[in-house]
Design an enzyme around this catalytic site. Structure first.
Site, mmCIF file in Angstrom:
data_model
loop_
_atom_site.group_PDB
_atom_site.id
_atom_site.type_symbol
_atom_site.label_atom_id
_atom_site.label_comp_id
_atom_site.label_asym_id
_atom_site.label_seq_id
_atom_site.Cartn_x
_atom_site.Cartn_y
_atom_site.Cartn_z
ATOM 1 N N ARG A 1 40.200 9.730 66.803
ATOM 2 C CA ARG A 1 40.242 10.135 65.287
ATOM 3 C C ARG A 1 40.182 8.974 64.702
ATOM 4 O O ARG A 1 40.880 8.093 64.883
ATOM 5 C CB ARG A 1 41.464 11.432 64.214
ATOM 6 C CG ARG A 1 40.812 12.479 65.320
ATOM 7 C CD ARG A 1 42.357 13.296 64.241
ATOM 8 N NE ARG A 1 42.523 14.579 65.448
ATOM 9 C CZ ARG A 1 43.488 14.951 66.290
ATOM 10 N NH1 ARG A 1 44.281 14.053 66.264
ATOM 11 N NH2 ARG A 1 43.926 15.995 66.824
ATOM 12 N N LYS B 1 47.906 14.481 65.390
ATOM 13 C CA LYS B 1 48.620 14.922 64.073
ATOM 14 C C LYS B 1 49.877 15.446 64.584
ATOM 15 O O LYS B 1 50.628 15.662 65.519
ATOM 16 C CB LYS B 1 47.735 16.430 64.525
ATOM 17 C CG LYS B 1 46.568 15.906 63.642
ATOM 18 C CD LYS B 1 45.641 17.695 63.135
ATOM 19 C CE LYS B 1 44.636 17.000 62.507
ATOM 20 N NZ LYS B 1 42.965 18.258 62.300
ATOM 21 N N HIS C 1 33.787 11.023 62.967
ATOM 22 C CA HIS C 1 34.180 12.845 63.942
ATOM 23 C C HIS C 1 32.862 13.065 65.046
ATOM 24 O O HIS C 1 32.985 13.317 65.630
ATOM 25 C CB HIS C 1 34.400 13.777 62.574
ATOM 26 C CG HIS C 1 35.105 14.227 63.421
ATOM 27 N ND1 HIS C 1 36.641 13.785 63.781
ATOM 28 C CD2 HIS C 1 35.927 15.869 63.759
ATOM 29 C CE1 HIS C 1 37.503 14.585 63.904
ATOM 30 N NE2 HIS C 1 36.666 15.911 63.649
ATOM 31 N N ARG D 1 32.944 11.249 67.712
ATOM 32 C CA ARG D 1 34.463 11.784 68.821
ATOM 33 C C ARG D 1 33.573 13.356 69.596
ATOM 34 O O ARG D 1 33.654 13.240 70.787
ATOM 35 C CB ARG D 1 35.527 12.683 68.028
ATOM 36 C CG ARG D 1 36.673 13.308 68.295
ATOM 37 C CD ARG D 1 37.700 12.685 66.662
ATOM 38 N NE ARG D 1 38.409 14.635 67.631
ATOM 39 C CZ ARG D 1 39.581 14.444 67.787
ATOM 40 N NH1 ARG D 1 39.932 12.988 69.064
ATOM 41 N NH2 ARG D 1 40.857 15.856 68.156
ATOM 42 N N HIS E 1 43.987 17.412 71.384
ATOM 43 C CA HIS E 1 44.289 19.451 69.864
ATOM 44 C C HIS E 1 45.741 19.938 70.327
ATOM 45 O O HIS E 1 45.699 20.557 71.691
ATOM 46 C CB HIS E 1 42.993 19.579 71.184
ATOM 47 C CG HIS E 1 41.621 19.497 70.029
ATOM 48 N ND1 HIS E 1 40.574 19.847 71.170
ATOM 49 C CD2 HIS E 1 41.840 19.260 69.012
ATOM 50 C CE1 HIS E 1 39.750 19.020 70.578
ATOM 51 N NE2 HIS E 1 40.318 18.291 69.553
ATOM 52 N N TYR F 1 33.233 22.515 72.575
ATOM 53 C CA TYR F 1 32.200 21.513 73.433
ATOM 54 C C TYR F 1 31.889 22.259 74.373
ATOM 55 O O TYR F 1 30.624 21.173 75.133
ATOM 56 C CB TYR F 1 32.971 20.560 73.316
ATOM 57 C CG TYR F 1 33.279 19.232 72.666
ATOM 58 C CD1 TYR F 1 33.108 18.978 72.223
ATOM 59 C CD2 TYR F 1 35.106 19.572 72.231
ATOM 60 C CE1 TYR F 1 33.566 18.198 70.492
ATOM 61 C CE2 TYR F 1 35.764 19.195 71.311
ATOM 62 C CZ TYR F 1 34.801 18.047 70.204
ATOM 63 O OH TYR F 1 35.517 17.943 69.304
#
Length: 328
Positions: free
Chosen positions: A180, A204, A274, A277, A300, A309
């Site tokens: 990110r 995150k 993004h 990404r 993730h 994806y």
């Protein structure tokens, strides 16, 4: 409490003291215990203040009076005012998170949000560059004139070259690793393992992961650290890997502008970090990478986030089939 917008602050101040304290305590829990980012805390607080404002309007004067009917009424009101399915799903998740926390904290007699359903958010397929387009973008700083109004366009030659090296390194790193933009801008010089070609990323929730990068990114990184960063470093630089024009840590907003500007001057579709990404993840899967490995690389927490994806790859295959097969 993370600073919300003016409308939310006004609603927050108008809440009864007990409800206002609950909002502040929940925000503190998210920030200090759950280690959520300021942006995430702000989003939760905005949703929660809206919910409790609605509850007060329905006659709830104490948090213990919050029940499932109030939660459902709040979501229904959001729907009638035109909230998108994605927004409704996020707000329902905020209500469930608060309800679970309030029940554990003894503020609610039951976890009333556990039974709250929300519409399944419709997920748009992400924008993905072709491999040749991604290559053109990451190589743009070395091949094309700098974007209009950039520091590299008008500054002294040494400063212009330093910015160009920084931009090249940023683009190579974003595409090589799929990190990110906030993660890239948060990197320190010590987070790079040159021997193993791996960077240490804090994602995150403060989760740490190691992400490999390739030879082109290594070359761009070496050039930046040897010739670019020393020309831009200043008193505000600290250990930051990527630097802005004034010597401080590169801001994610500026990084987005850099990516978009080079994409525009290269004649590519509108592109954000993004999108790079998304492109990195799609190209990895198309090249045969394991879905779990891509999940780990992207950071993730759920495999469901990575599975989109695979749909992108299938759609690209179908498009190629329709275009190329005589019986399509």
């Amino acid at each position: 409490m993370s600073r919300p917008d003016r409308g939310t602050r006004a609603m927050h101040q108008a809440l009864p003291p007990a409800l206002r304290d609950a909002v502040d305590d929940f925000a503190e829990h998210l920030s200090r215990v759950r280690n959520r980012s300021a942006h995430t805390v702000r989003a939760y607080v905005t949703d929660l203040v809206s919910l409790l404002d609605h509850a007060v309007r329905m006659g709830c004067v104490d948090l213990a009076e919050l029940d499932l009917s109030v939660l459902r009424s709040w979501l229904a009101r959001q729907r009638t005012t035109g909230a998108a399915r994605t927004s409704l799903a996020r707000r329902a998740a905020s209500a469930r998170a608060f309800s679970a926390w309030a029940h554990r904290a003894g503020l609610l007699p039951a976890d009333v949000g556990a039974a709250l359903a929300s519409p399944r958010a419709h997920r748009e397929l992400p924008s993905v560059l072709r491999a040749d387009q991604a290559a053109a973008l990451v190589e743009a700083p070395a091949r094309q004139a700098p974007p209009p109004n950039s520091p590299a366009e008008s500054g002294p030659s040494e400063a212009a070259e330093a910015v160009r090296l920084r931009d090249r390194m940023l683009l190579e790193l974003l595409y090589a690793t799929g990190v990110r933009v906030s993660e890239a801008c948060g990197l320190d010089v010590g987070d790079v393992d040159h021997g193993r070609r791996v960077i240490r990323v804090f994602g995150k929730g403060g989760r740490e992961r190691s992400v490999p990068y390739g030879v082109p990114a290594q070359r761009a990184l070496d050039d930046w650290l040897r010739h670019g960063r020393p020309a831009m470093v200043g008193a505000r630089s600290g250990d930051a890997l990527l630097l802005g024009a004034r010597g401080g840590r590169l801001n994610p907003t500026t990084a987005r502008q850099i990516v978009g500007a080079y994409a525009e001057t290269a004649g590519l579709p509108r592109t954000s970090p993004h999108d790079l990404r998304h492109s990195a993840a799609t190209h990895l899967l198309e090249g045969g990478a394991d879905l779990r490995a891509v999940q780990e690389l992207l950071g993730h927490s759920s495999l469901a986030s990575t599975q989109i994806y695979t749909h992108v790859s299938v759609e690209r295959l179908r498009a190629a089939y329709r275009q190329a097969h005589p019986r399509a």
